[in-house]
Design an enzyme around this catalytic site. Structure first.
Site, mmCIF file in Angstrom:
data_model
loop_
_atom_site.group_PDB
_atom_site.id
_atom_site.type_symbol
_atom_site.label_atom_id
_atom_site.label_comp_id
_atom_site.label_asym_id
_atom_site.label_seq_id
_atom_site.Cartn_x
_atom_site.Cartn_y
_atom_site.Cartn_z
ATOM 1 N N ASN A 277 0.940 -1.231 0.042
ATOM 2 C CA ASN A 277 0.072 -0.010 0.036
ATOM 3 C C ASN A 277 0.743 1.107 -0.016
ATOM 4 O OD1 ASN A 277 -1.820 1.981 0.395
ATOM 5 N ND2 ASN A 277 -2.336 1.482 2.618
ATOM 6 N N TRP A 278 1.008 1.970 -1.212
ATOM 7 C CA TRP A 278 1.970 3.122 -1.285
ATOM 8 C C TRP A 278 1.385 4.244 -0.649
ATOM 9 C CZ3 TRP A 278 3.587 2.602 -7.051
ATOM 10 C CH2 TRP A 278 4.588 1.296 -7.391
ATOM 11 N N LYS A 279 0.114 4.390 -0.231
ATOM 12 C CA LYS A 279 -0.562 5.497 0.020
ATOM 13 C C LYS A 279 -0.373 6.668 -0.548
ATOM 14 C CE LYS A 279 -0.037 3.351 4.631
ATOM 15 N NZ LYS A 279 0.227 3.551 5.967
ATOM 16 N N HIS B 254 -9.215 0.934 5.321
ATOM 17 C CA HIS B 254 -7.966 0.993 6.105
ATOM 18 C C HIS B 254 -8.016 1.987 7.139
ATOM 19 C CE1 HIS B 254 -3.662 2.326 6.518
ATOM 20 N NE2 HIS B 254 -3.396 1.282 5.849
ATOM 21 N N GLU C 201 -4.903 -5.237 10.948
ATOM 22 C CA GLU C 201 -3.790 -4.023 11.118
ATOM 23 C C GLU C 201 -4.111 -3.210 12.322
ATOM 24 O OE1 GLU C 201 -4.146 -1.040 8.022
ATOM 25 O OE2 GLU C 201 -6.334 -0.601 8.510
ATOM 26 N N SER D 28 3.780 -2.093 10.274
ATOM 27 C CA SER D 28 5.338 -1.995 10.499
ATOM 28 C C SER D 28 5.814 -3.286 9.995
ATOM 29 C CB SER D 28 5.745 -1.493 11.712
ATOM 30 O OG SER D 28 5.201 -0.333 11.823
ATOM 31 N N GLY E 253 5.165 1.223 4.451
ATOM 32 C CA GLY E 253 6.337 2.187 4.202
ATOM 33 C C GLY E 253 7.272 1.306 3.557
#
Length: 256
Positions: free
Chosen positions: A13-15, A100, A172, A218, A240
């Site tokens: 997920n690159w956001k 999300h 998550e 994370s 990330g």
């Protein structure tokens, strides 16, 4: 509960990151690093909306699936700034992330809205990646399983067993997203097992044995193997670390 061999799924997920040229460069690098894995792990990337069409073209023939990060539940209409599931399907998306924690926390997404989004995704022929998870306050109040159960029940309302068996759920914990903190492997397994048990109660053992449940929060190359080695952890939803091809490829390889 019926046992099933579930193919691991690792999604990035690159956001709100990467320009279109940067996105193209990243998938080009990533494609080379995961090509040797064949189809042992399903690999998914979720870039910003503006990169979906260019990546769809660039990924033709590649062992990488495309996902969107959100969608509206209506197929069209006066919803300024929104994008519909049929539009995403036209761009080649196979998956759409719904629920999300950043959507819930920052934009007020409710369990009902997550359910409506998931239904729109399914109606457009795609698969929802349905995110659930508790805040730090909820965990410290021993409300983790109650919160996650409420979210799963809400998201799956109105779906049949055959549909749910093909879905992807993603646990998550909110307190572990972008914080550098992550759930221990034991903590992740506890919640994943509870989610699978809930799916069995709501549907049946076969459905529970087939639905895939990712862990997100994370996830990094140095903790991926332990997390992905848990019996009810079927993959990872990576934030990330998915922005660096080498790190993301290492997580994918940890899932093999």
């Amino acid at each position: 509960m019926a046992t099933a061999r579930r193919r691991k799924i690792v999604a990035g997920n690159w956001k709100m990151n990467k320009s279109v040229p940067e996105a193209l460069a990243l998938v080009r690098d990533l494609r080379g690093q995961v090509a040797s894995l064949g189809d042992t792990v399903e690999v998914v990337v979720a870039p910003p909306f503006v990169a979906l069409q260019p990546l769809h073209v660039a990924l033709e023939g590649a062992p990488l699936a495309l996902a969107a990060q959100n969608c509206h539940w209506e197929s069209s209409g006066a919803f300024t700034g929104e994008i519909s599931a049929p539009m995403l399907a036209e761009l080649g998306c196979a998956y759409v992330i719904v629920g999300h924690s950043e959507r819930r926390q920052l934009f007020g997404d409710t369990d009902e809205q997550v359910n409506k989004r998931a239904k729109a995704v399914r109606a457009a022929g795609m698969t929802p990646i349905i995110c659930v998870g508790e805040t730090l306050a909820e965990r410290e109040a021993n409300q983790t399983l109650a919160v996650v159960e409420r979210q799963v029940r809400g998201a799956l309302e109105g779906f049949g067993a055959k549909e749910v068996a093909g879905f992807v759920l993603a646990y998550e914990p909110v307190w572990a997203i972008g914080t550098g903190r992550n759930a221990t492997a034991a903590q992740a397994q506890e919640v994943h097992a509870a989610i699978r048990g809930l799916v069995e109660r709501l549907y049946d053992g076969e459905t529970a044995g087939r639905v895939r449940i990712q862990y997100g929060g994370s996830v990094k190359p140095d903790n991926a193997a332990e997390l992905l080695g848990q019996p009810d952890v079927d993959g990872a939803l990576v934030g990330g670390a998915s922005l660096k091809a080498g790190d993301f490829a290492a997580i994918v390889k940890a899932a093999t």
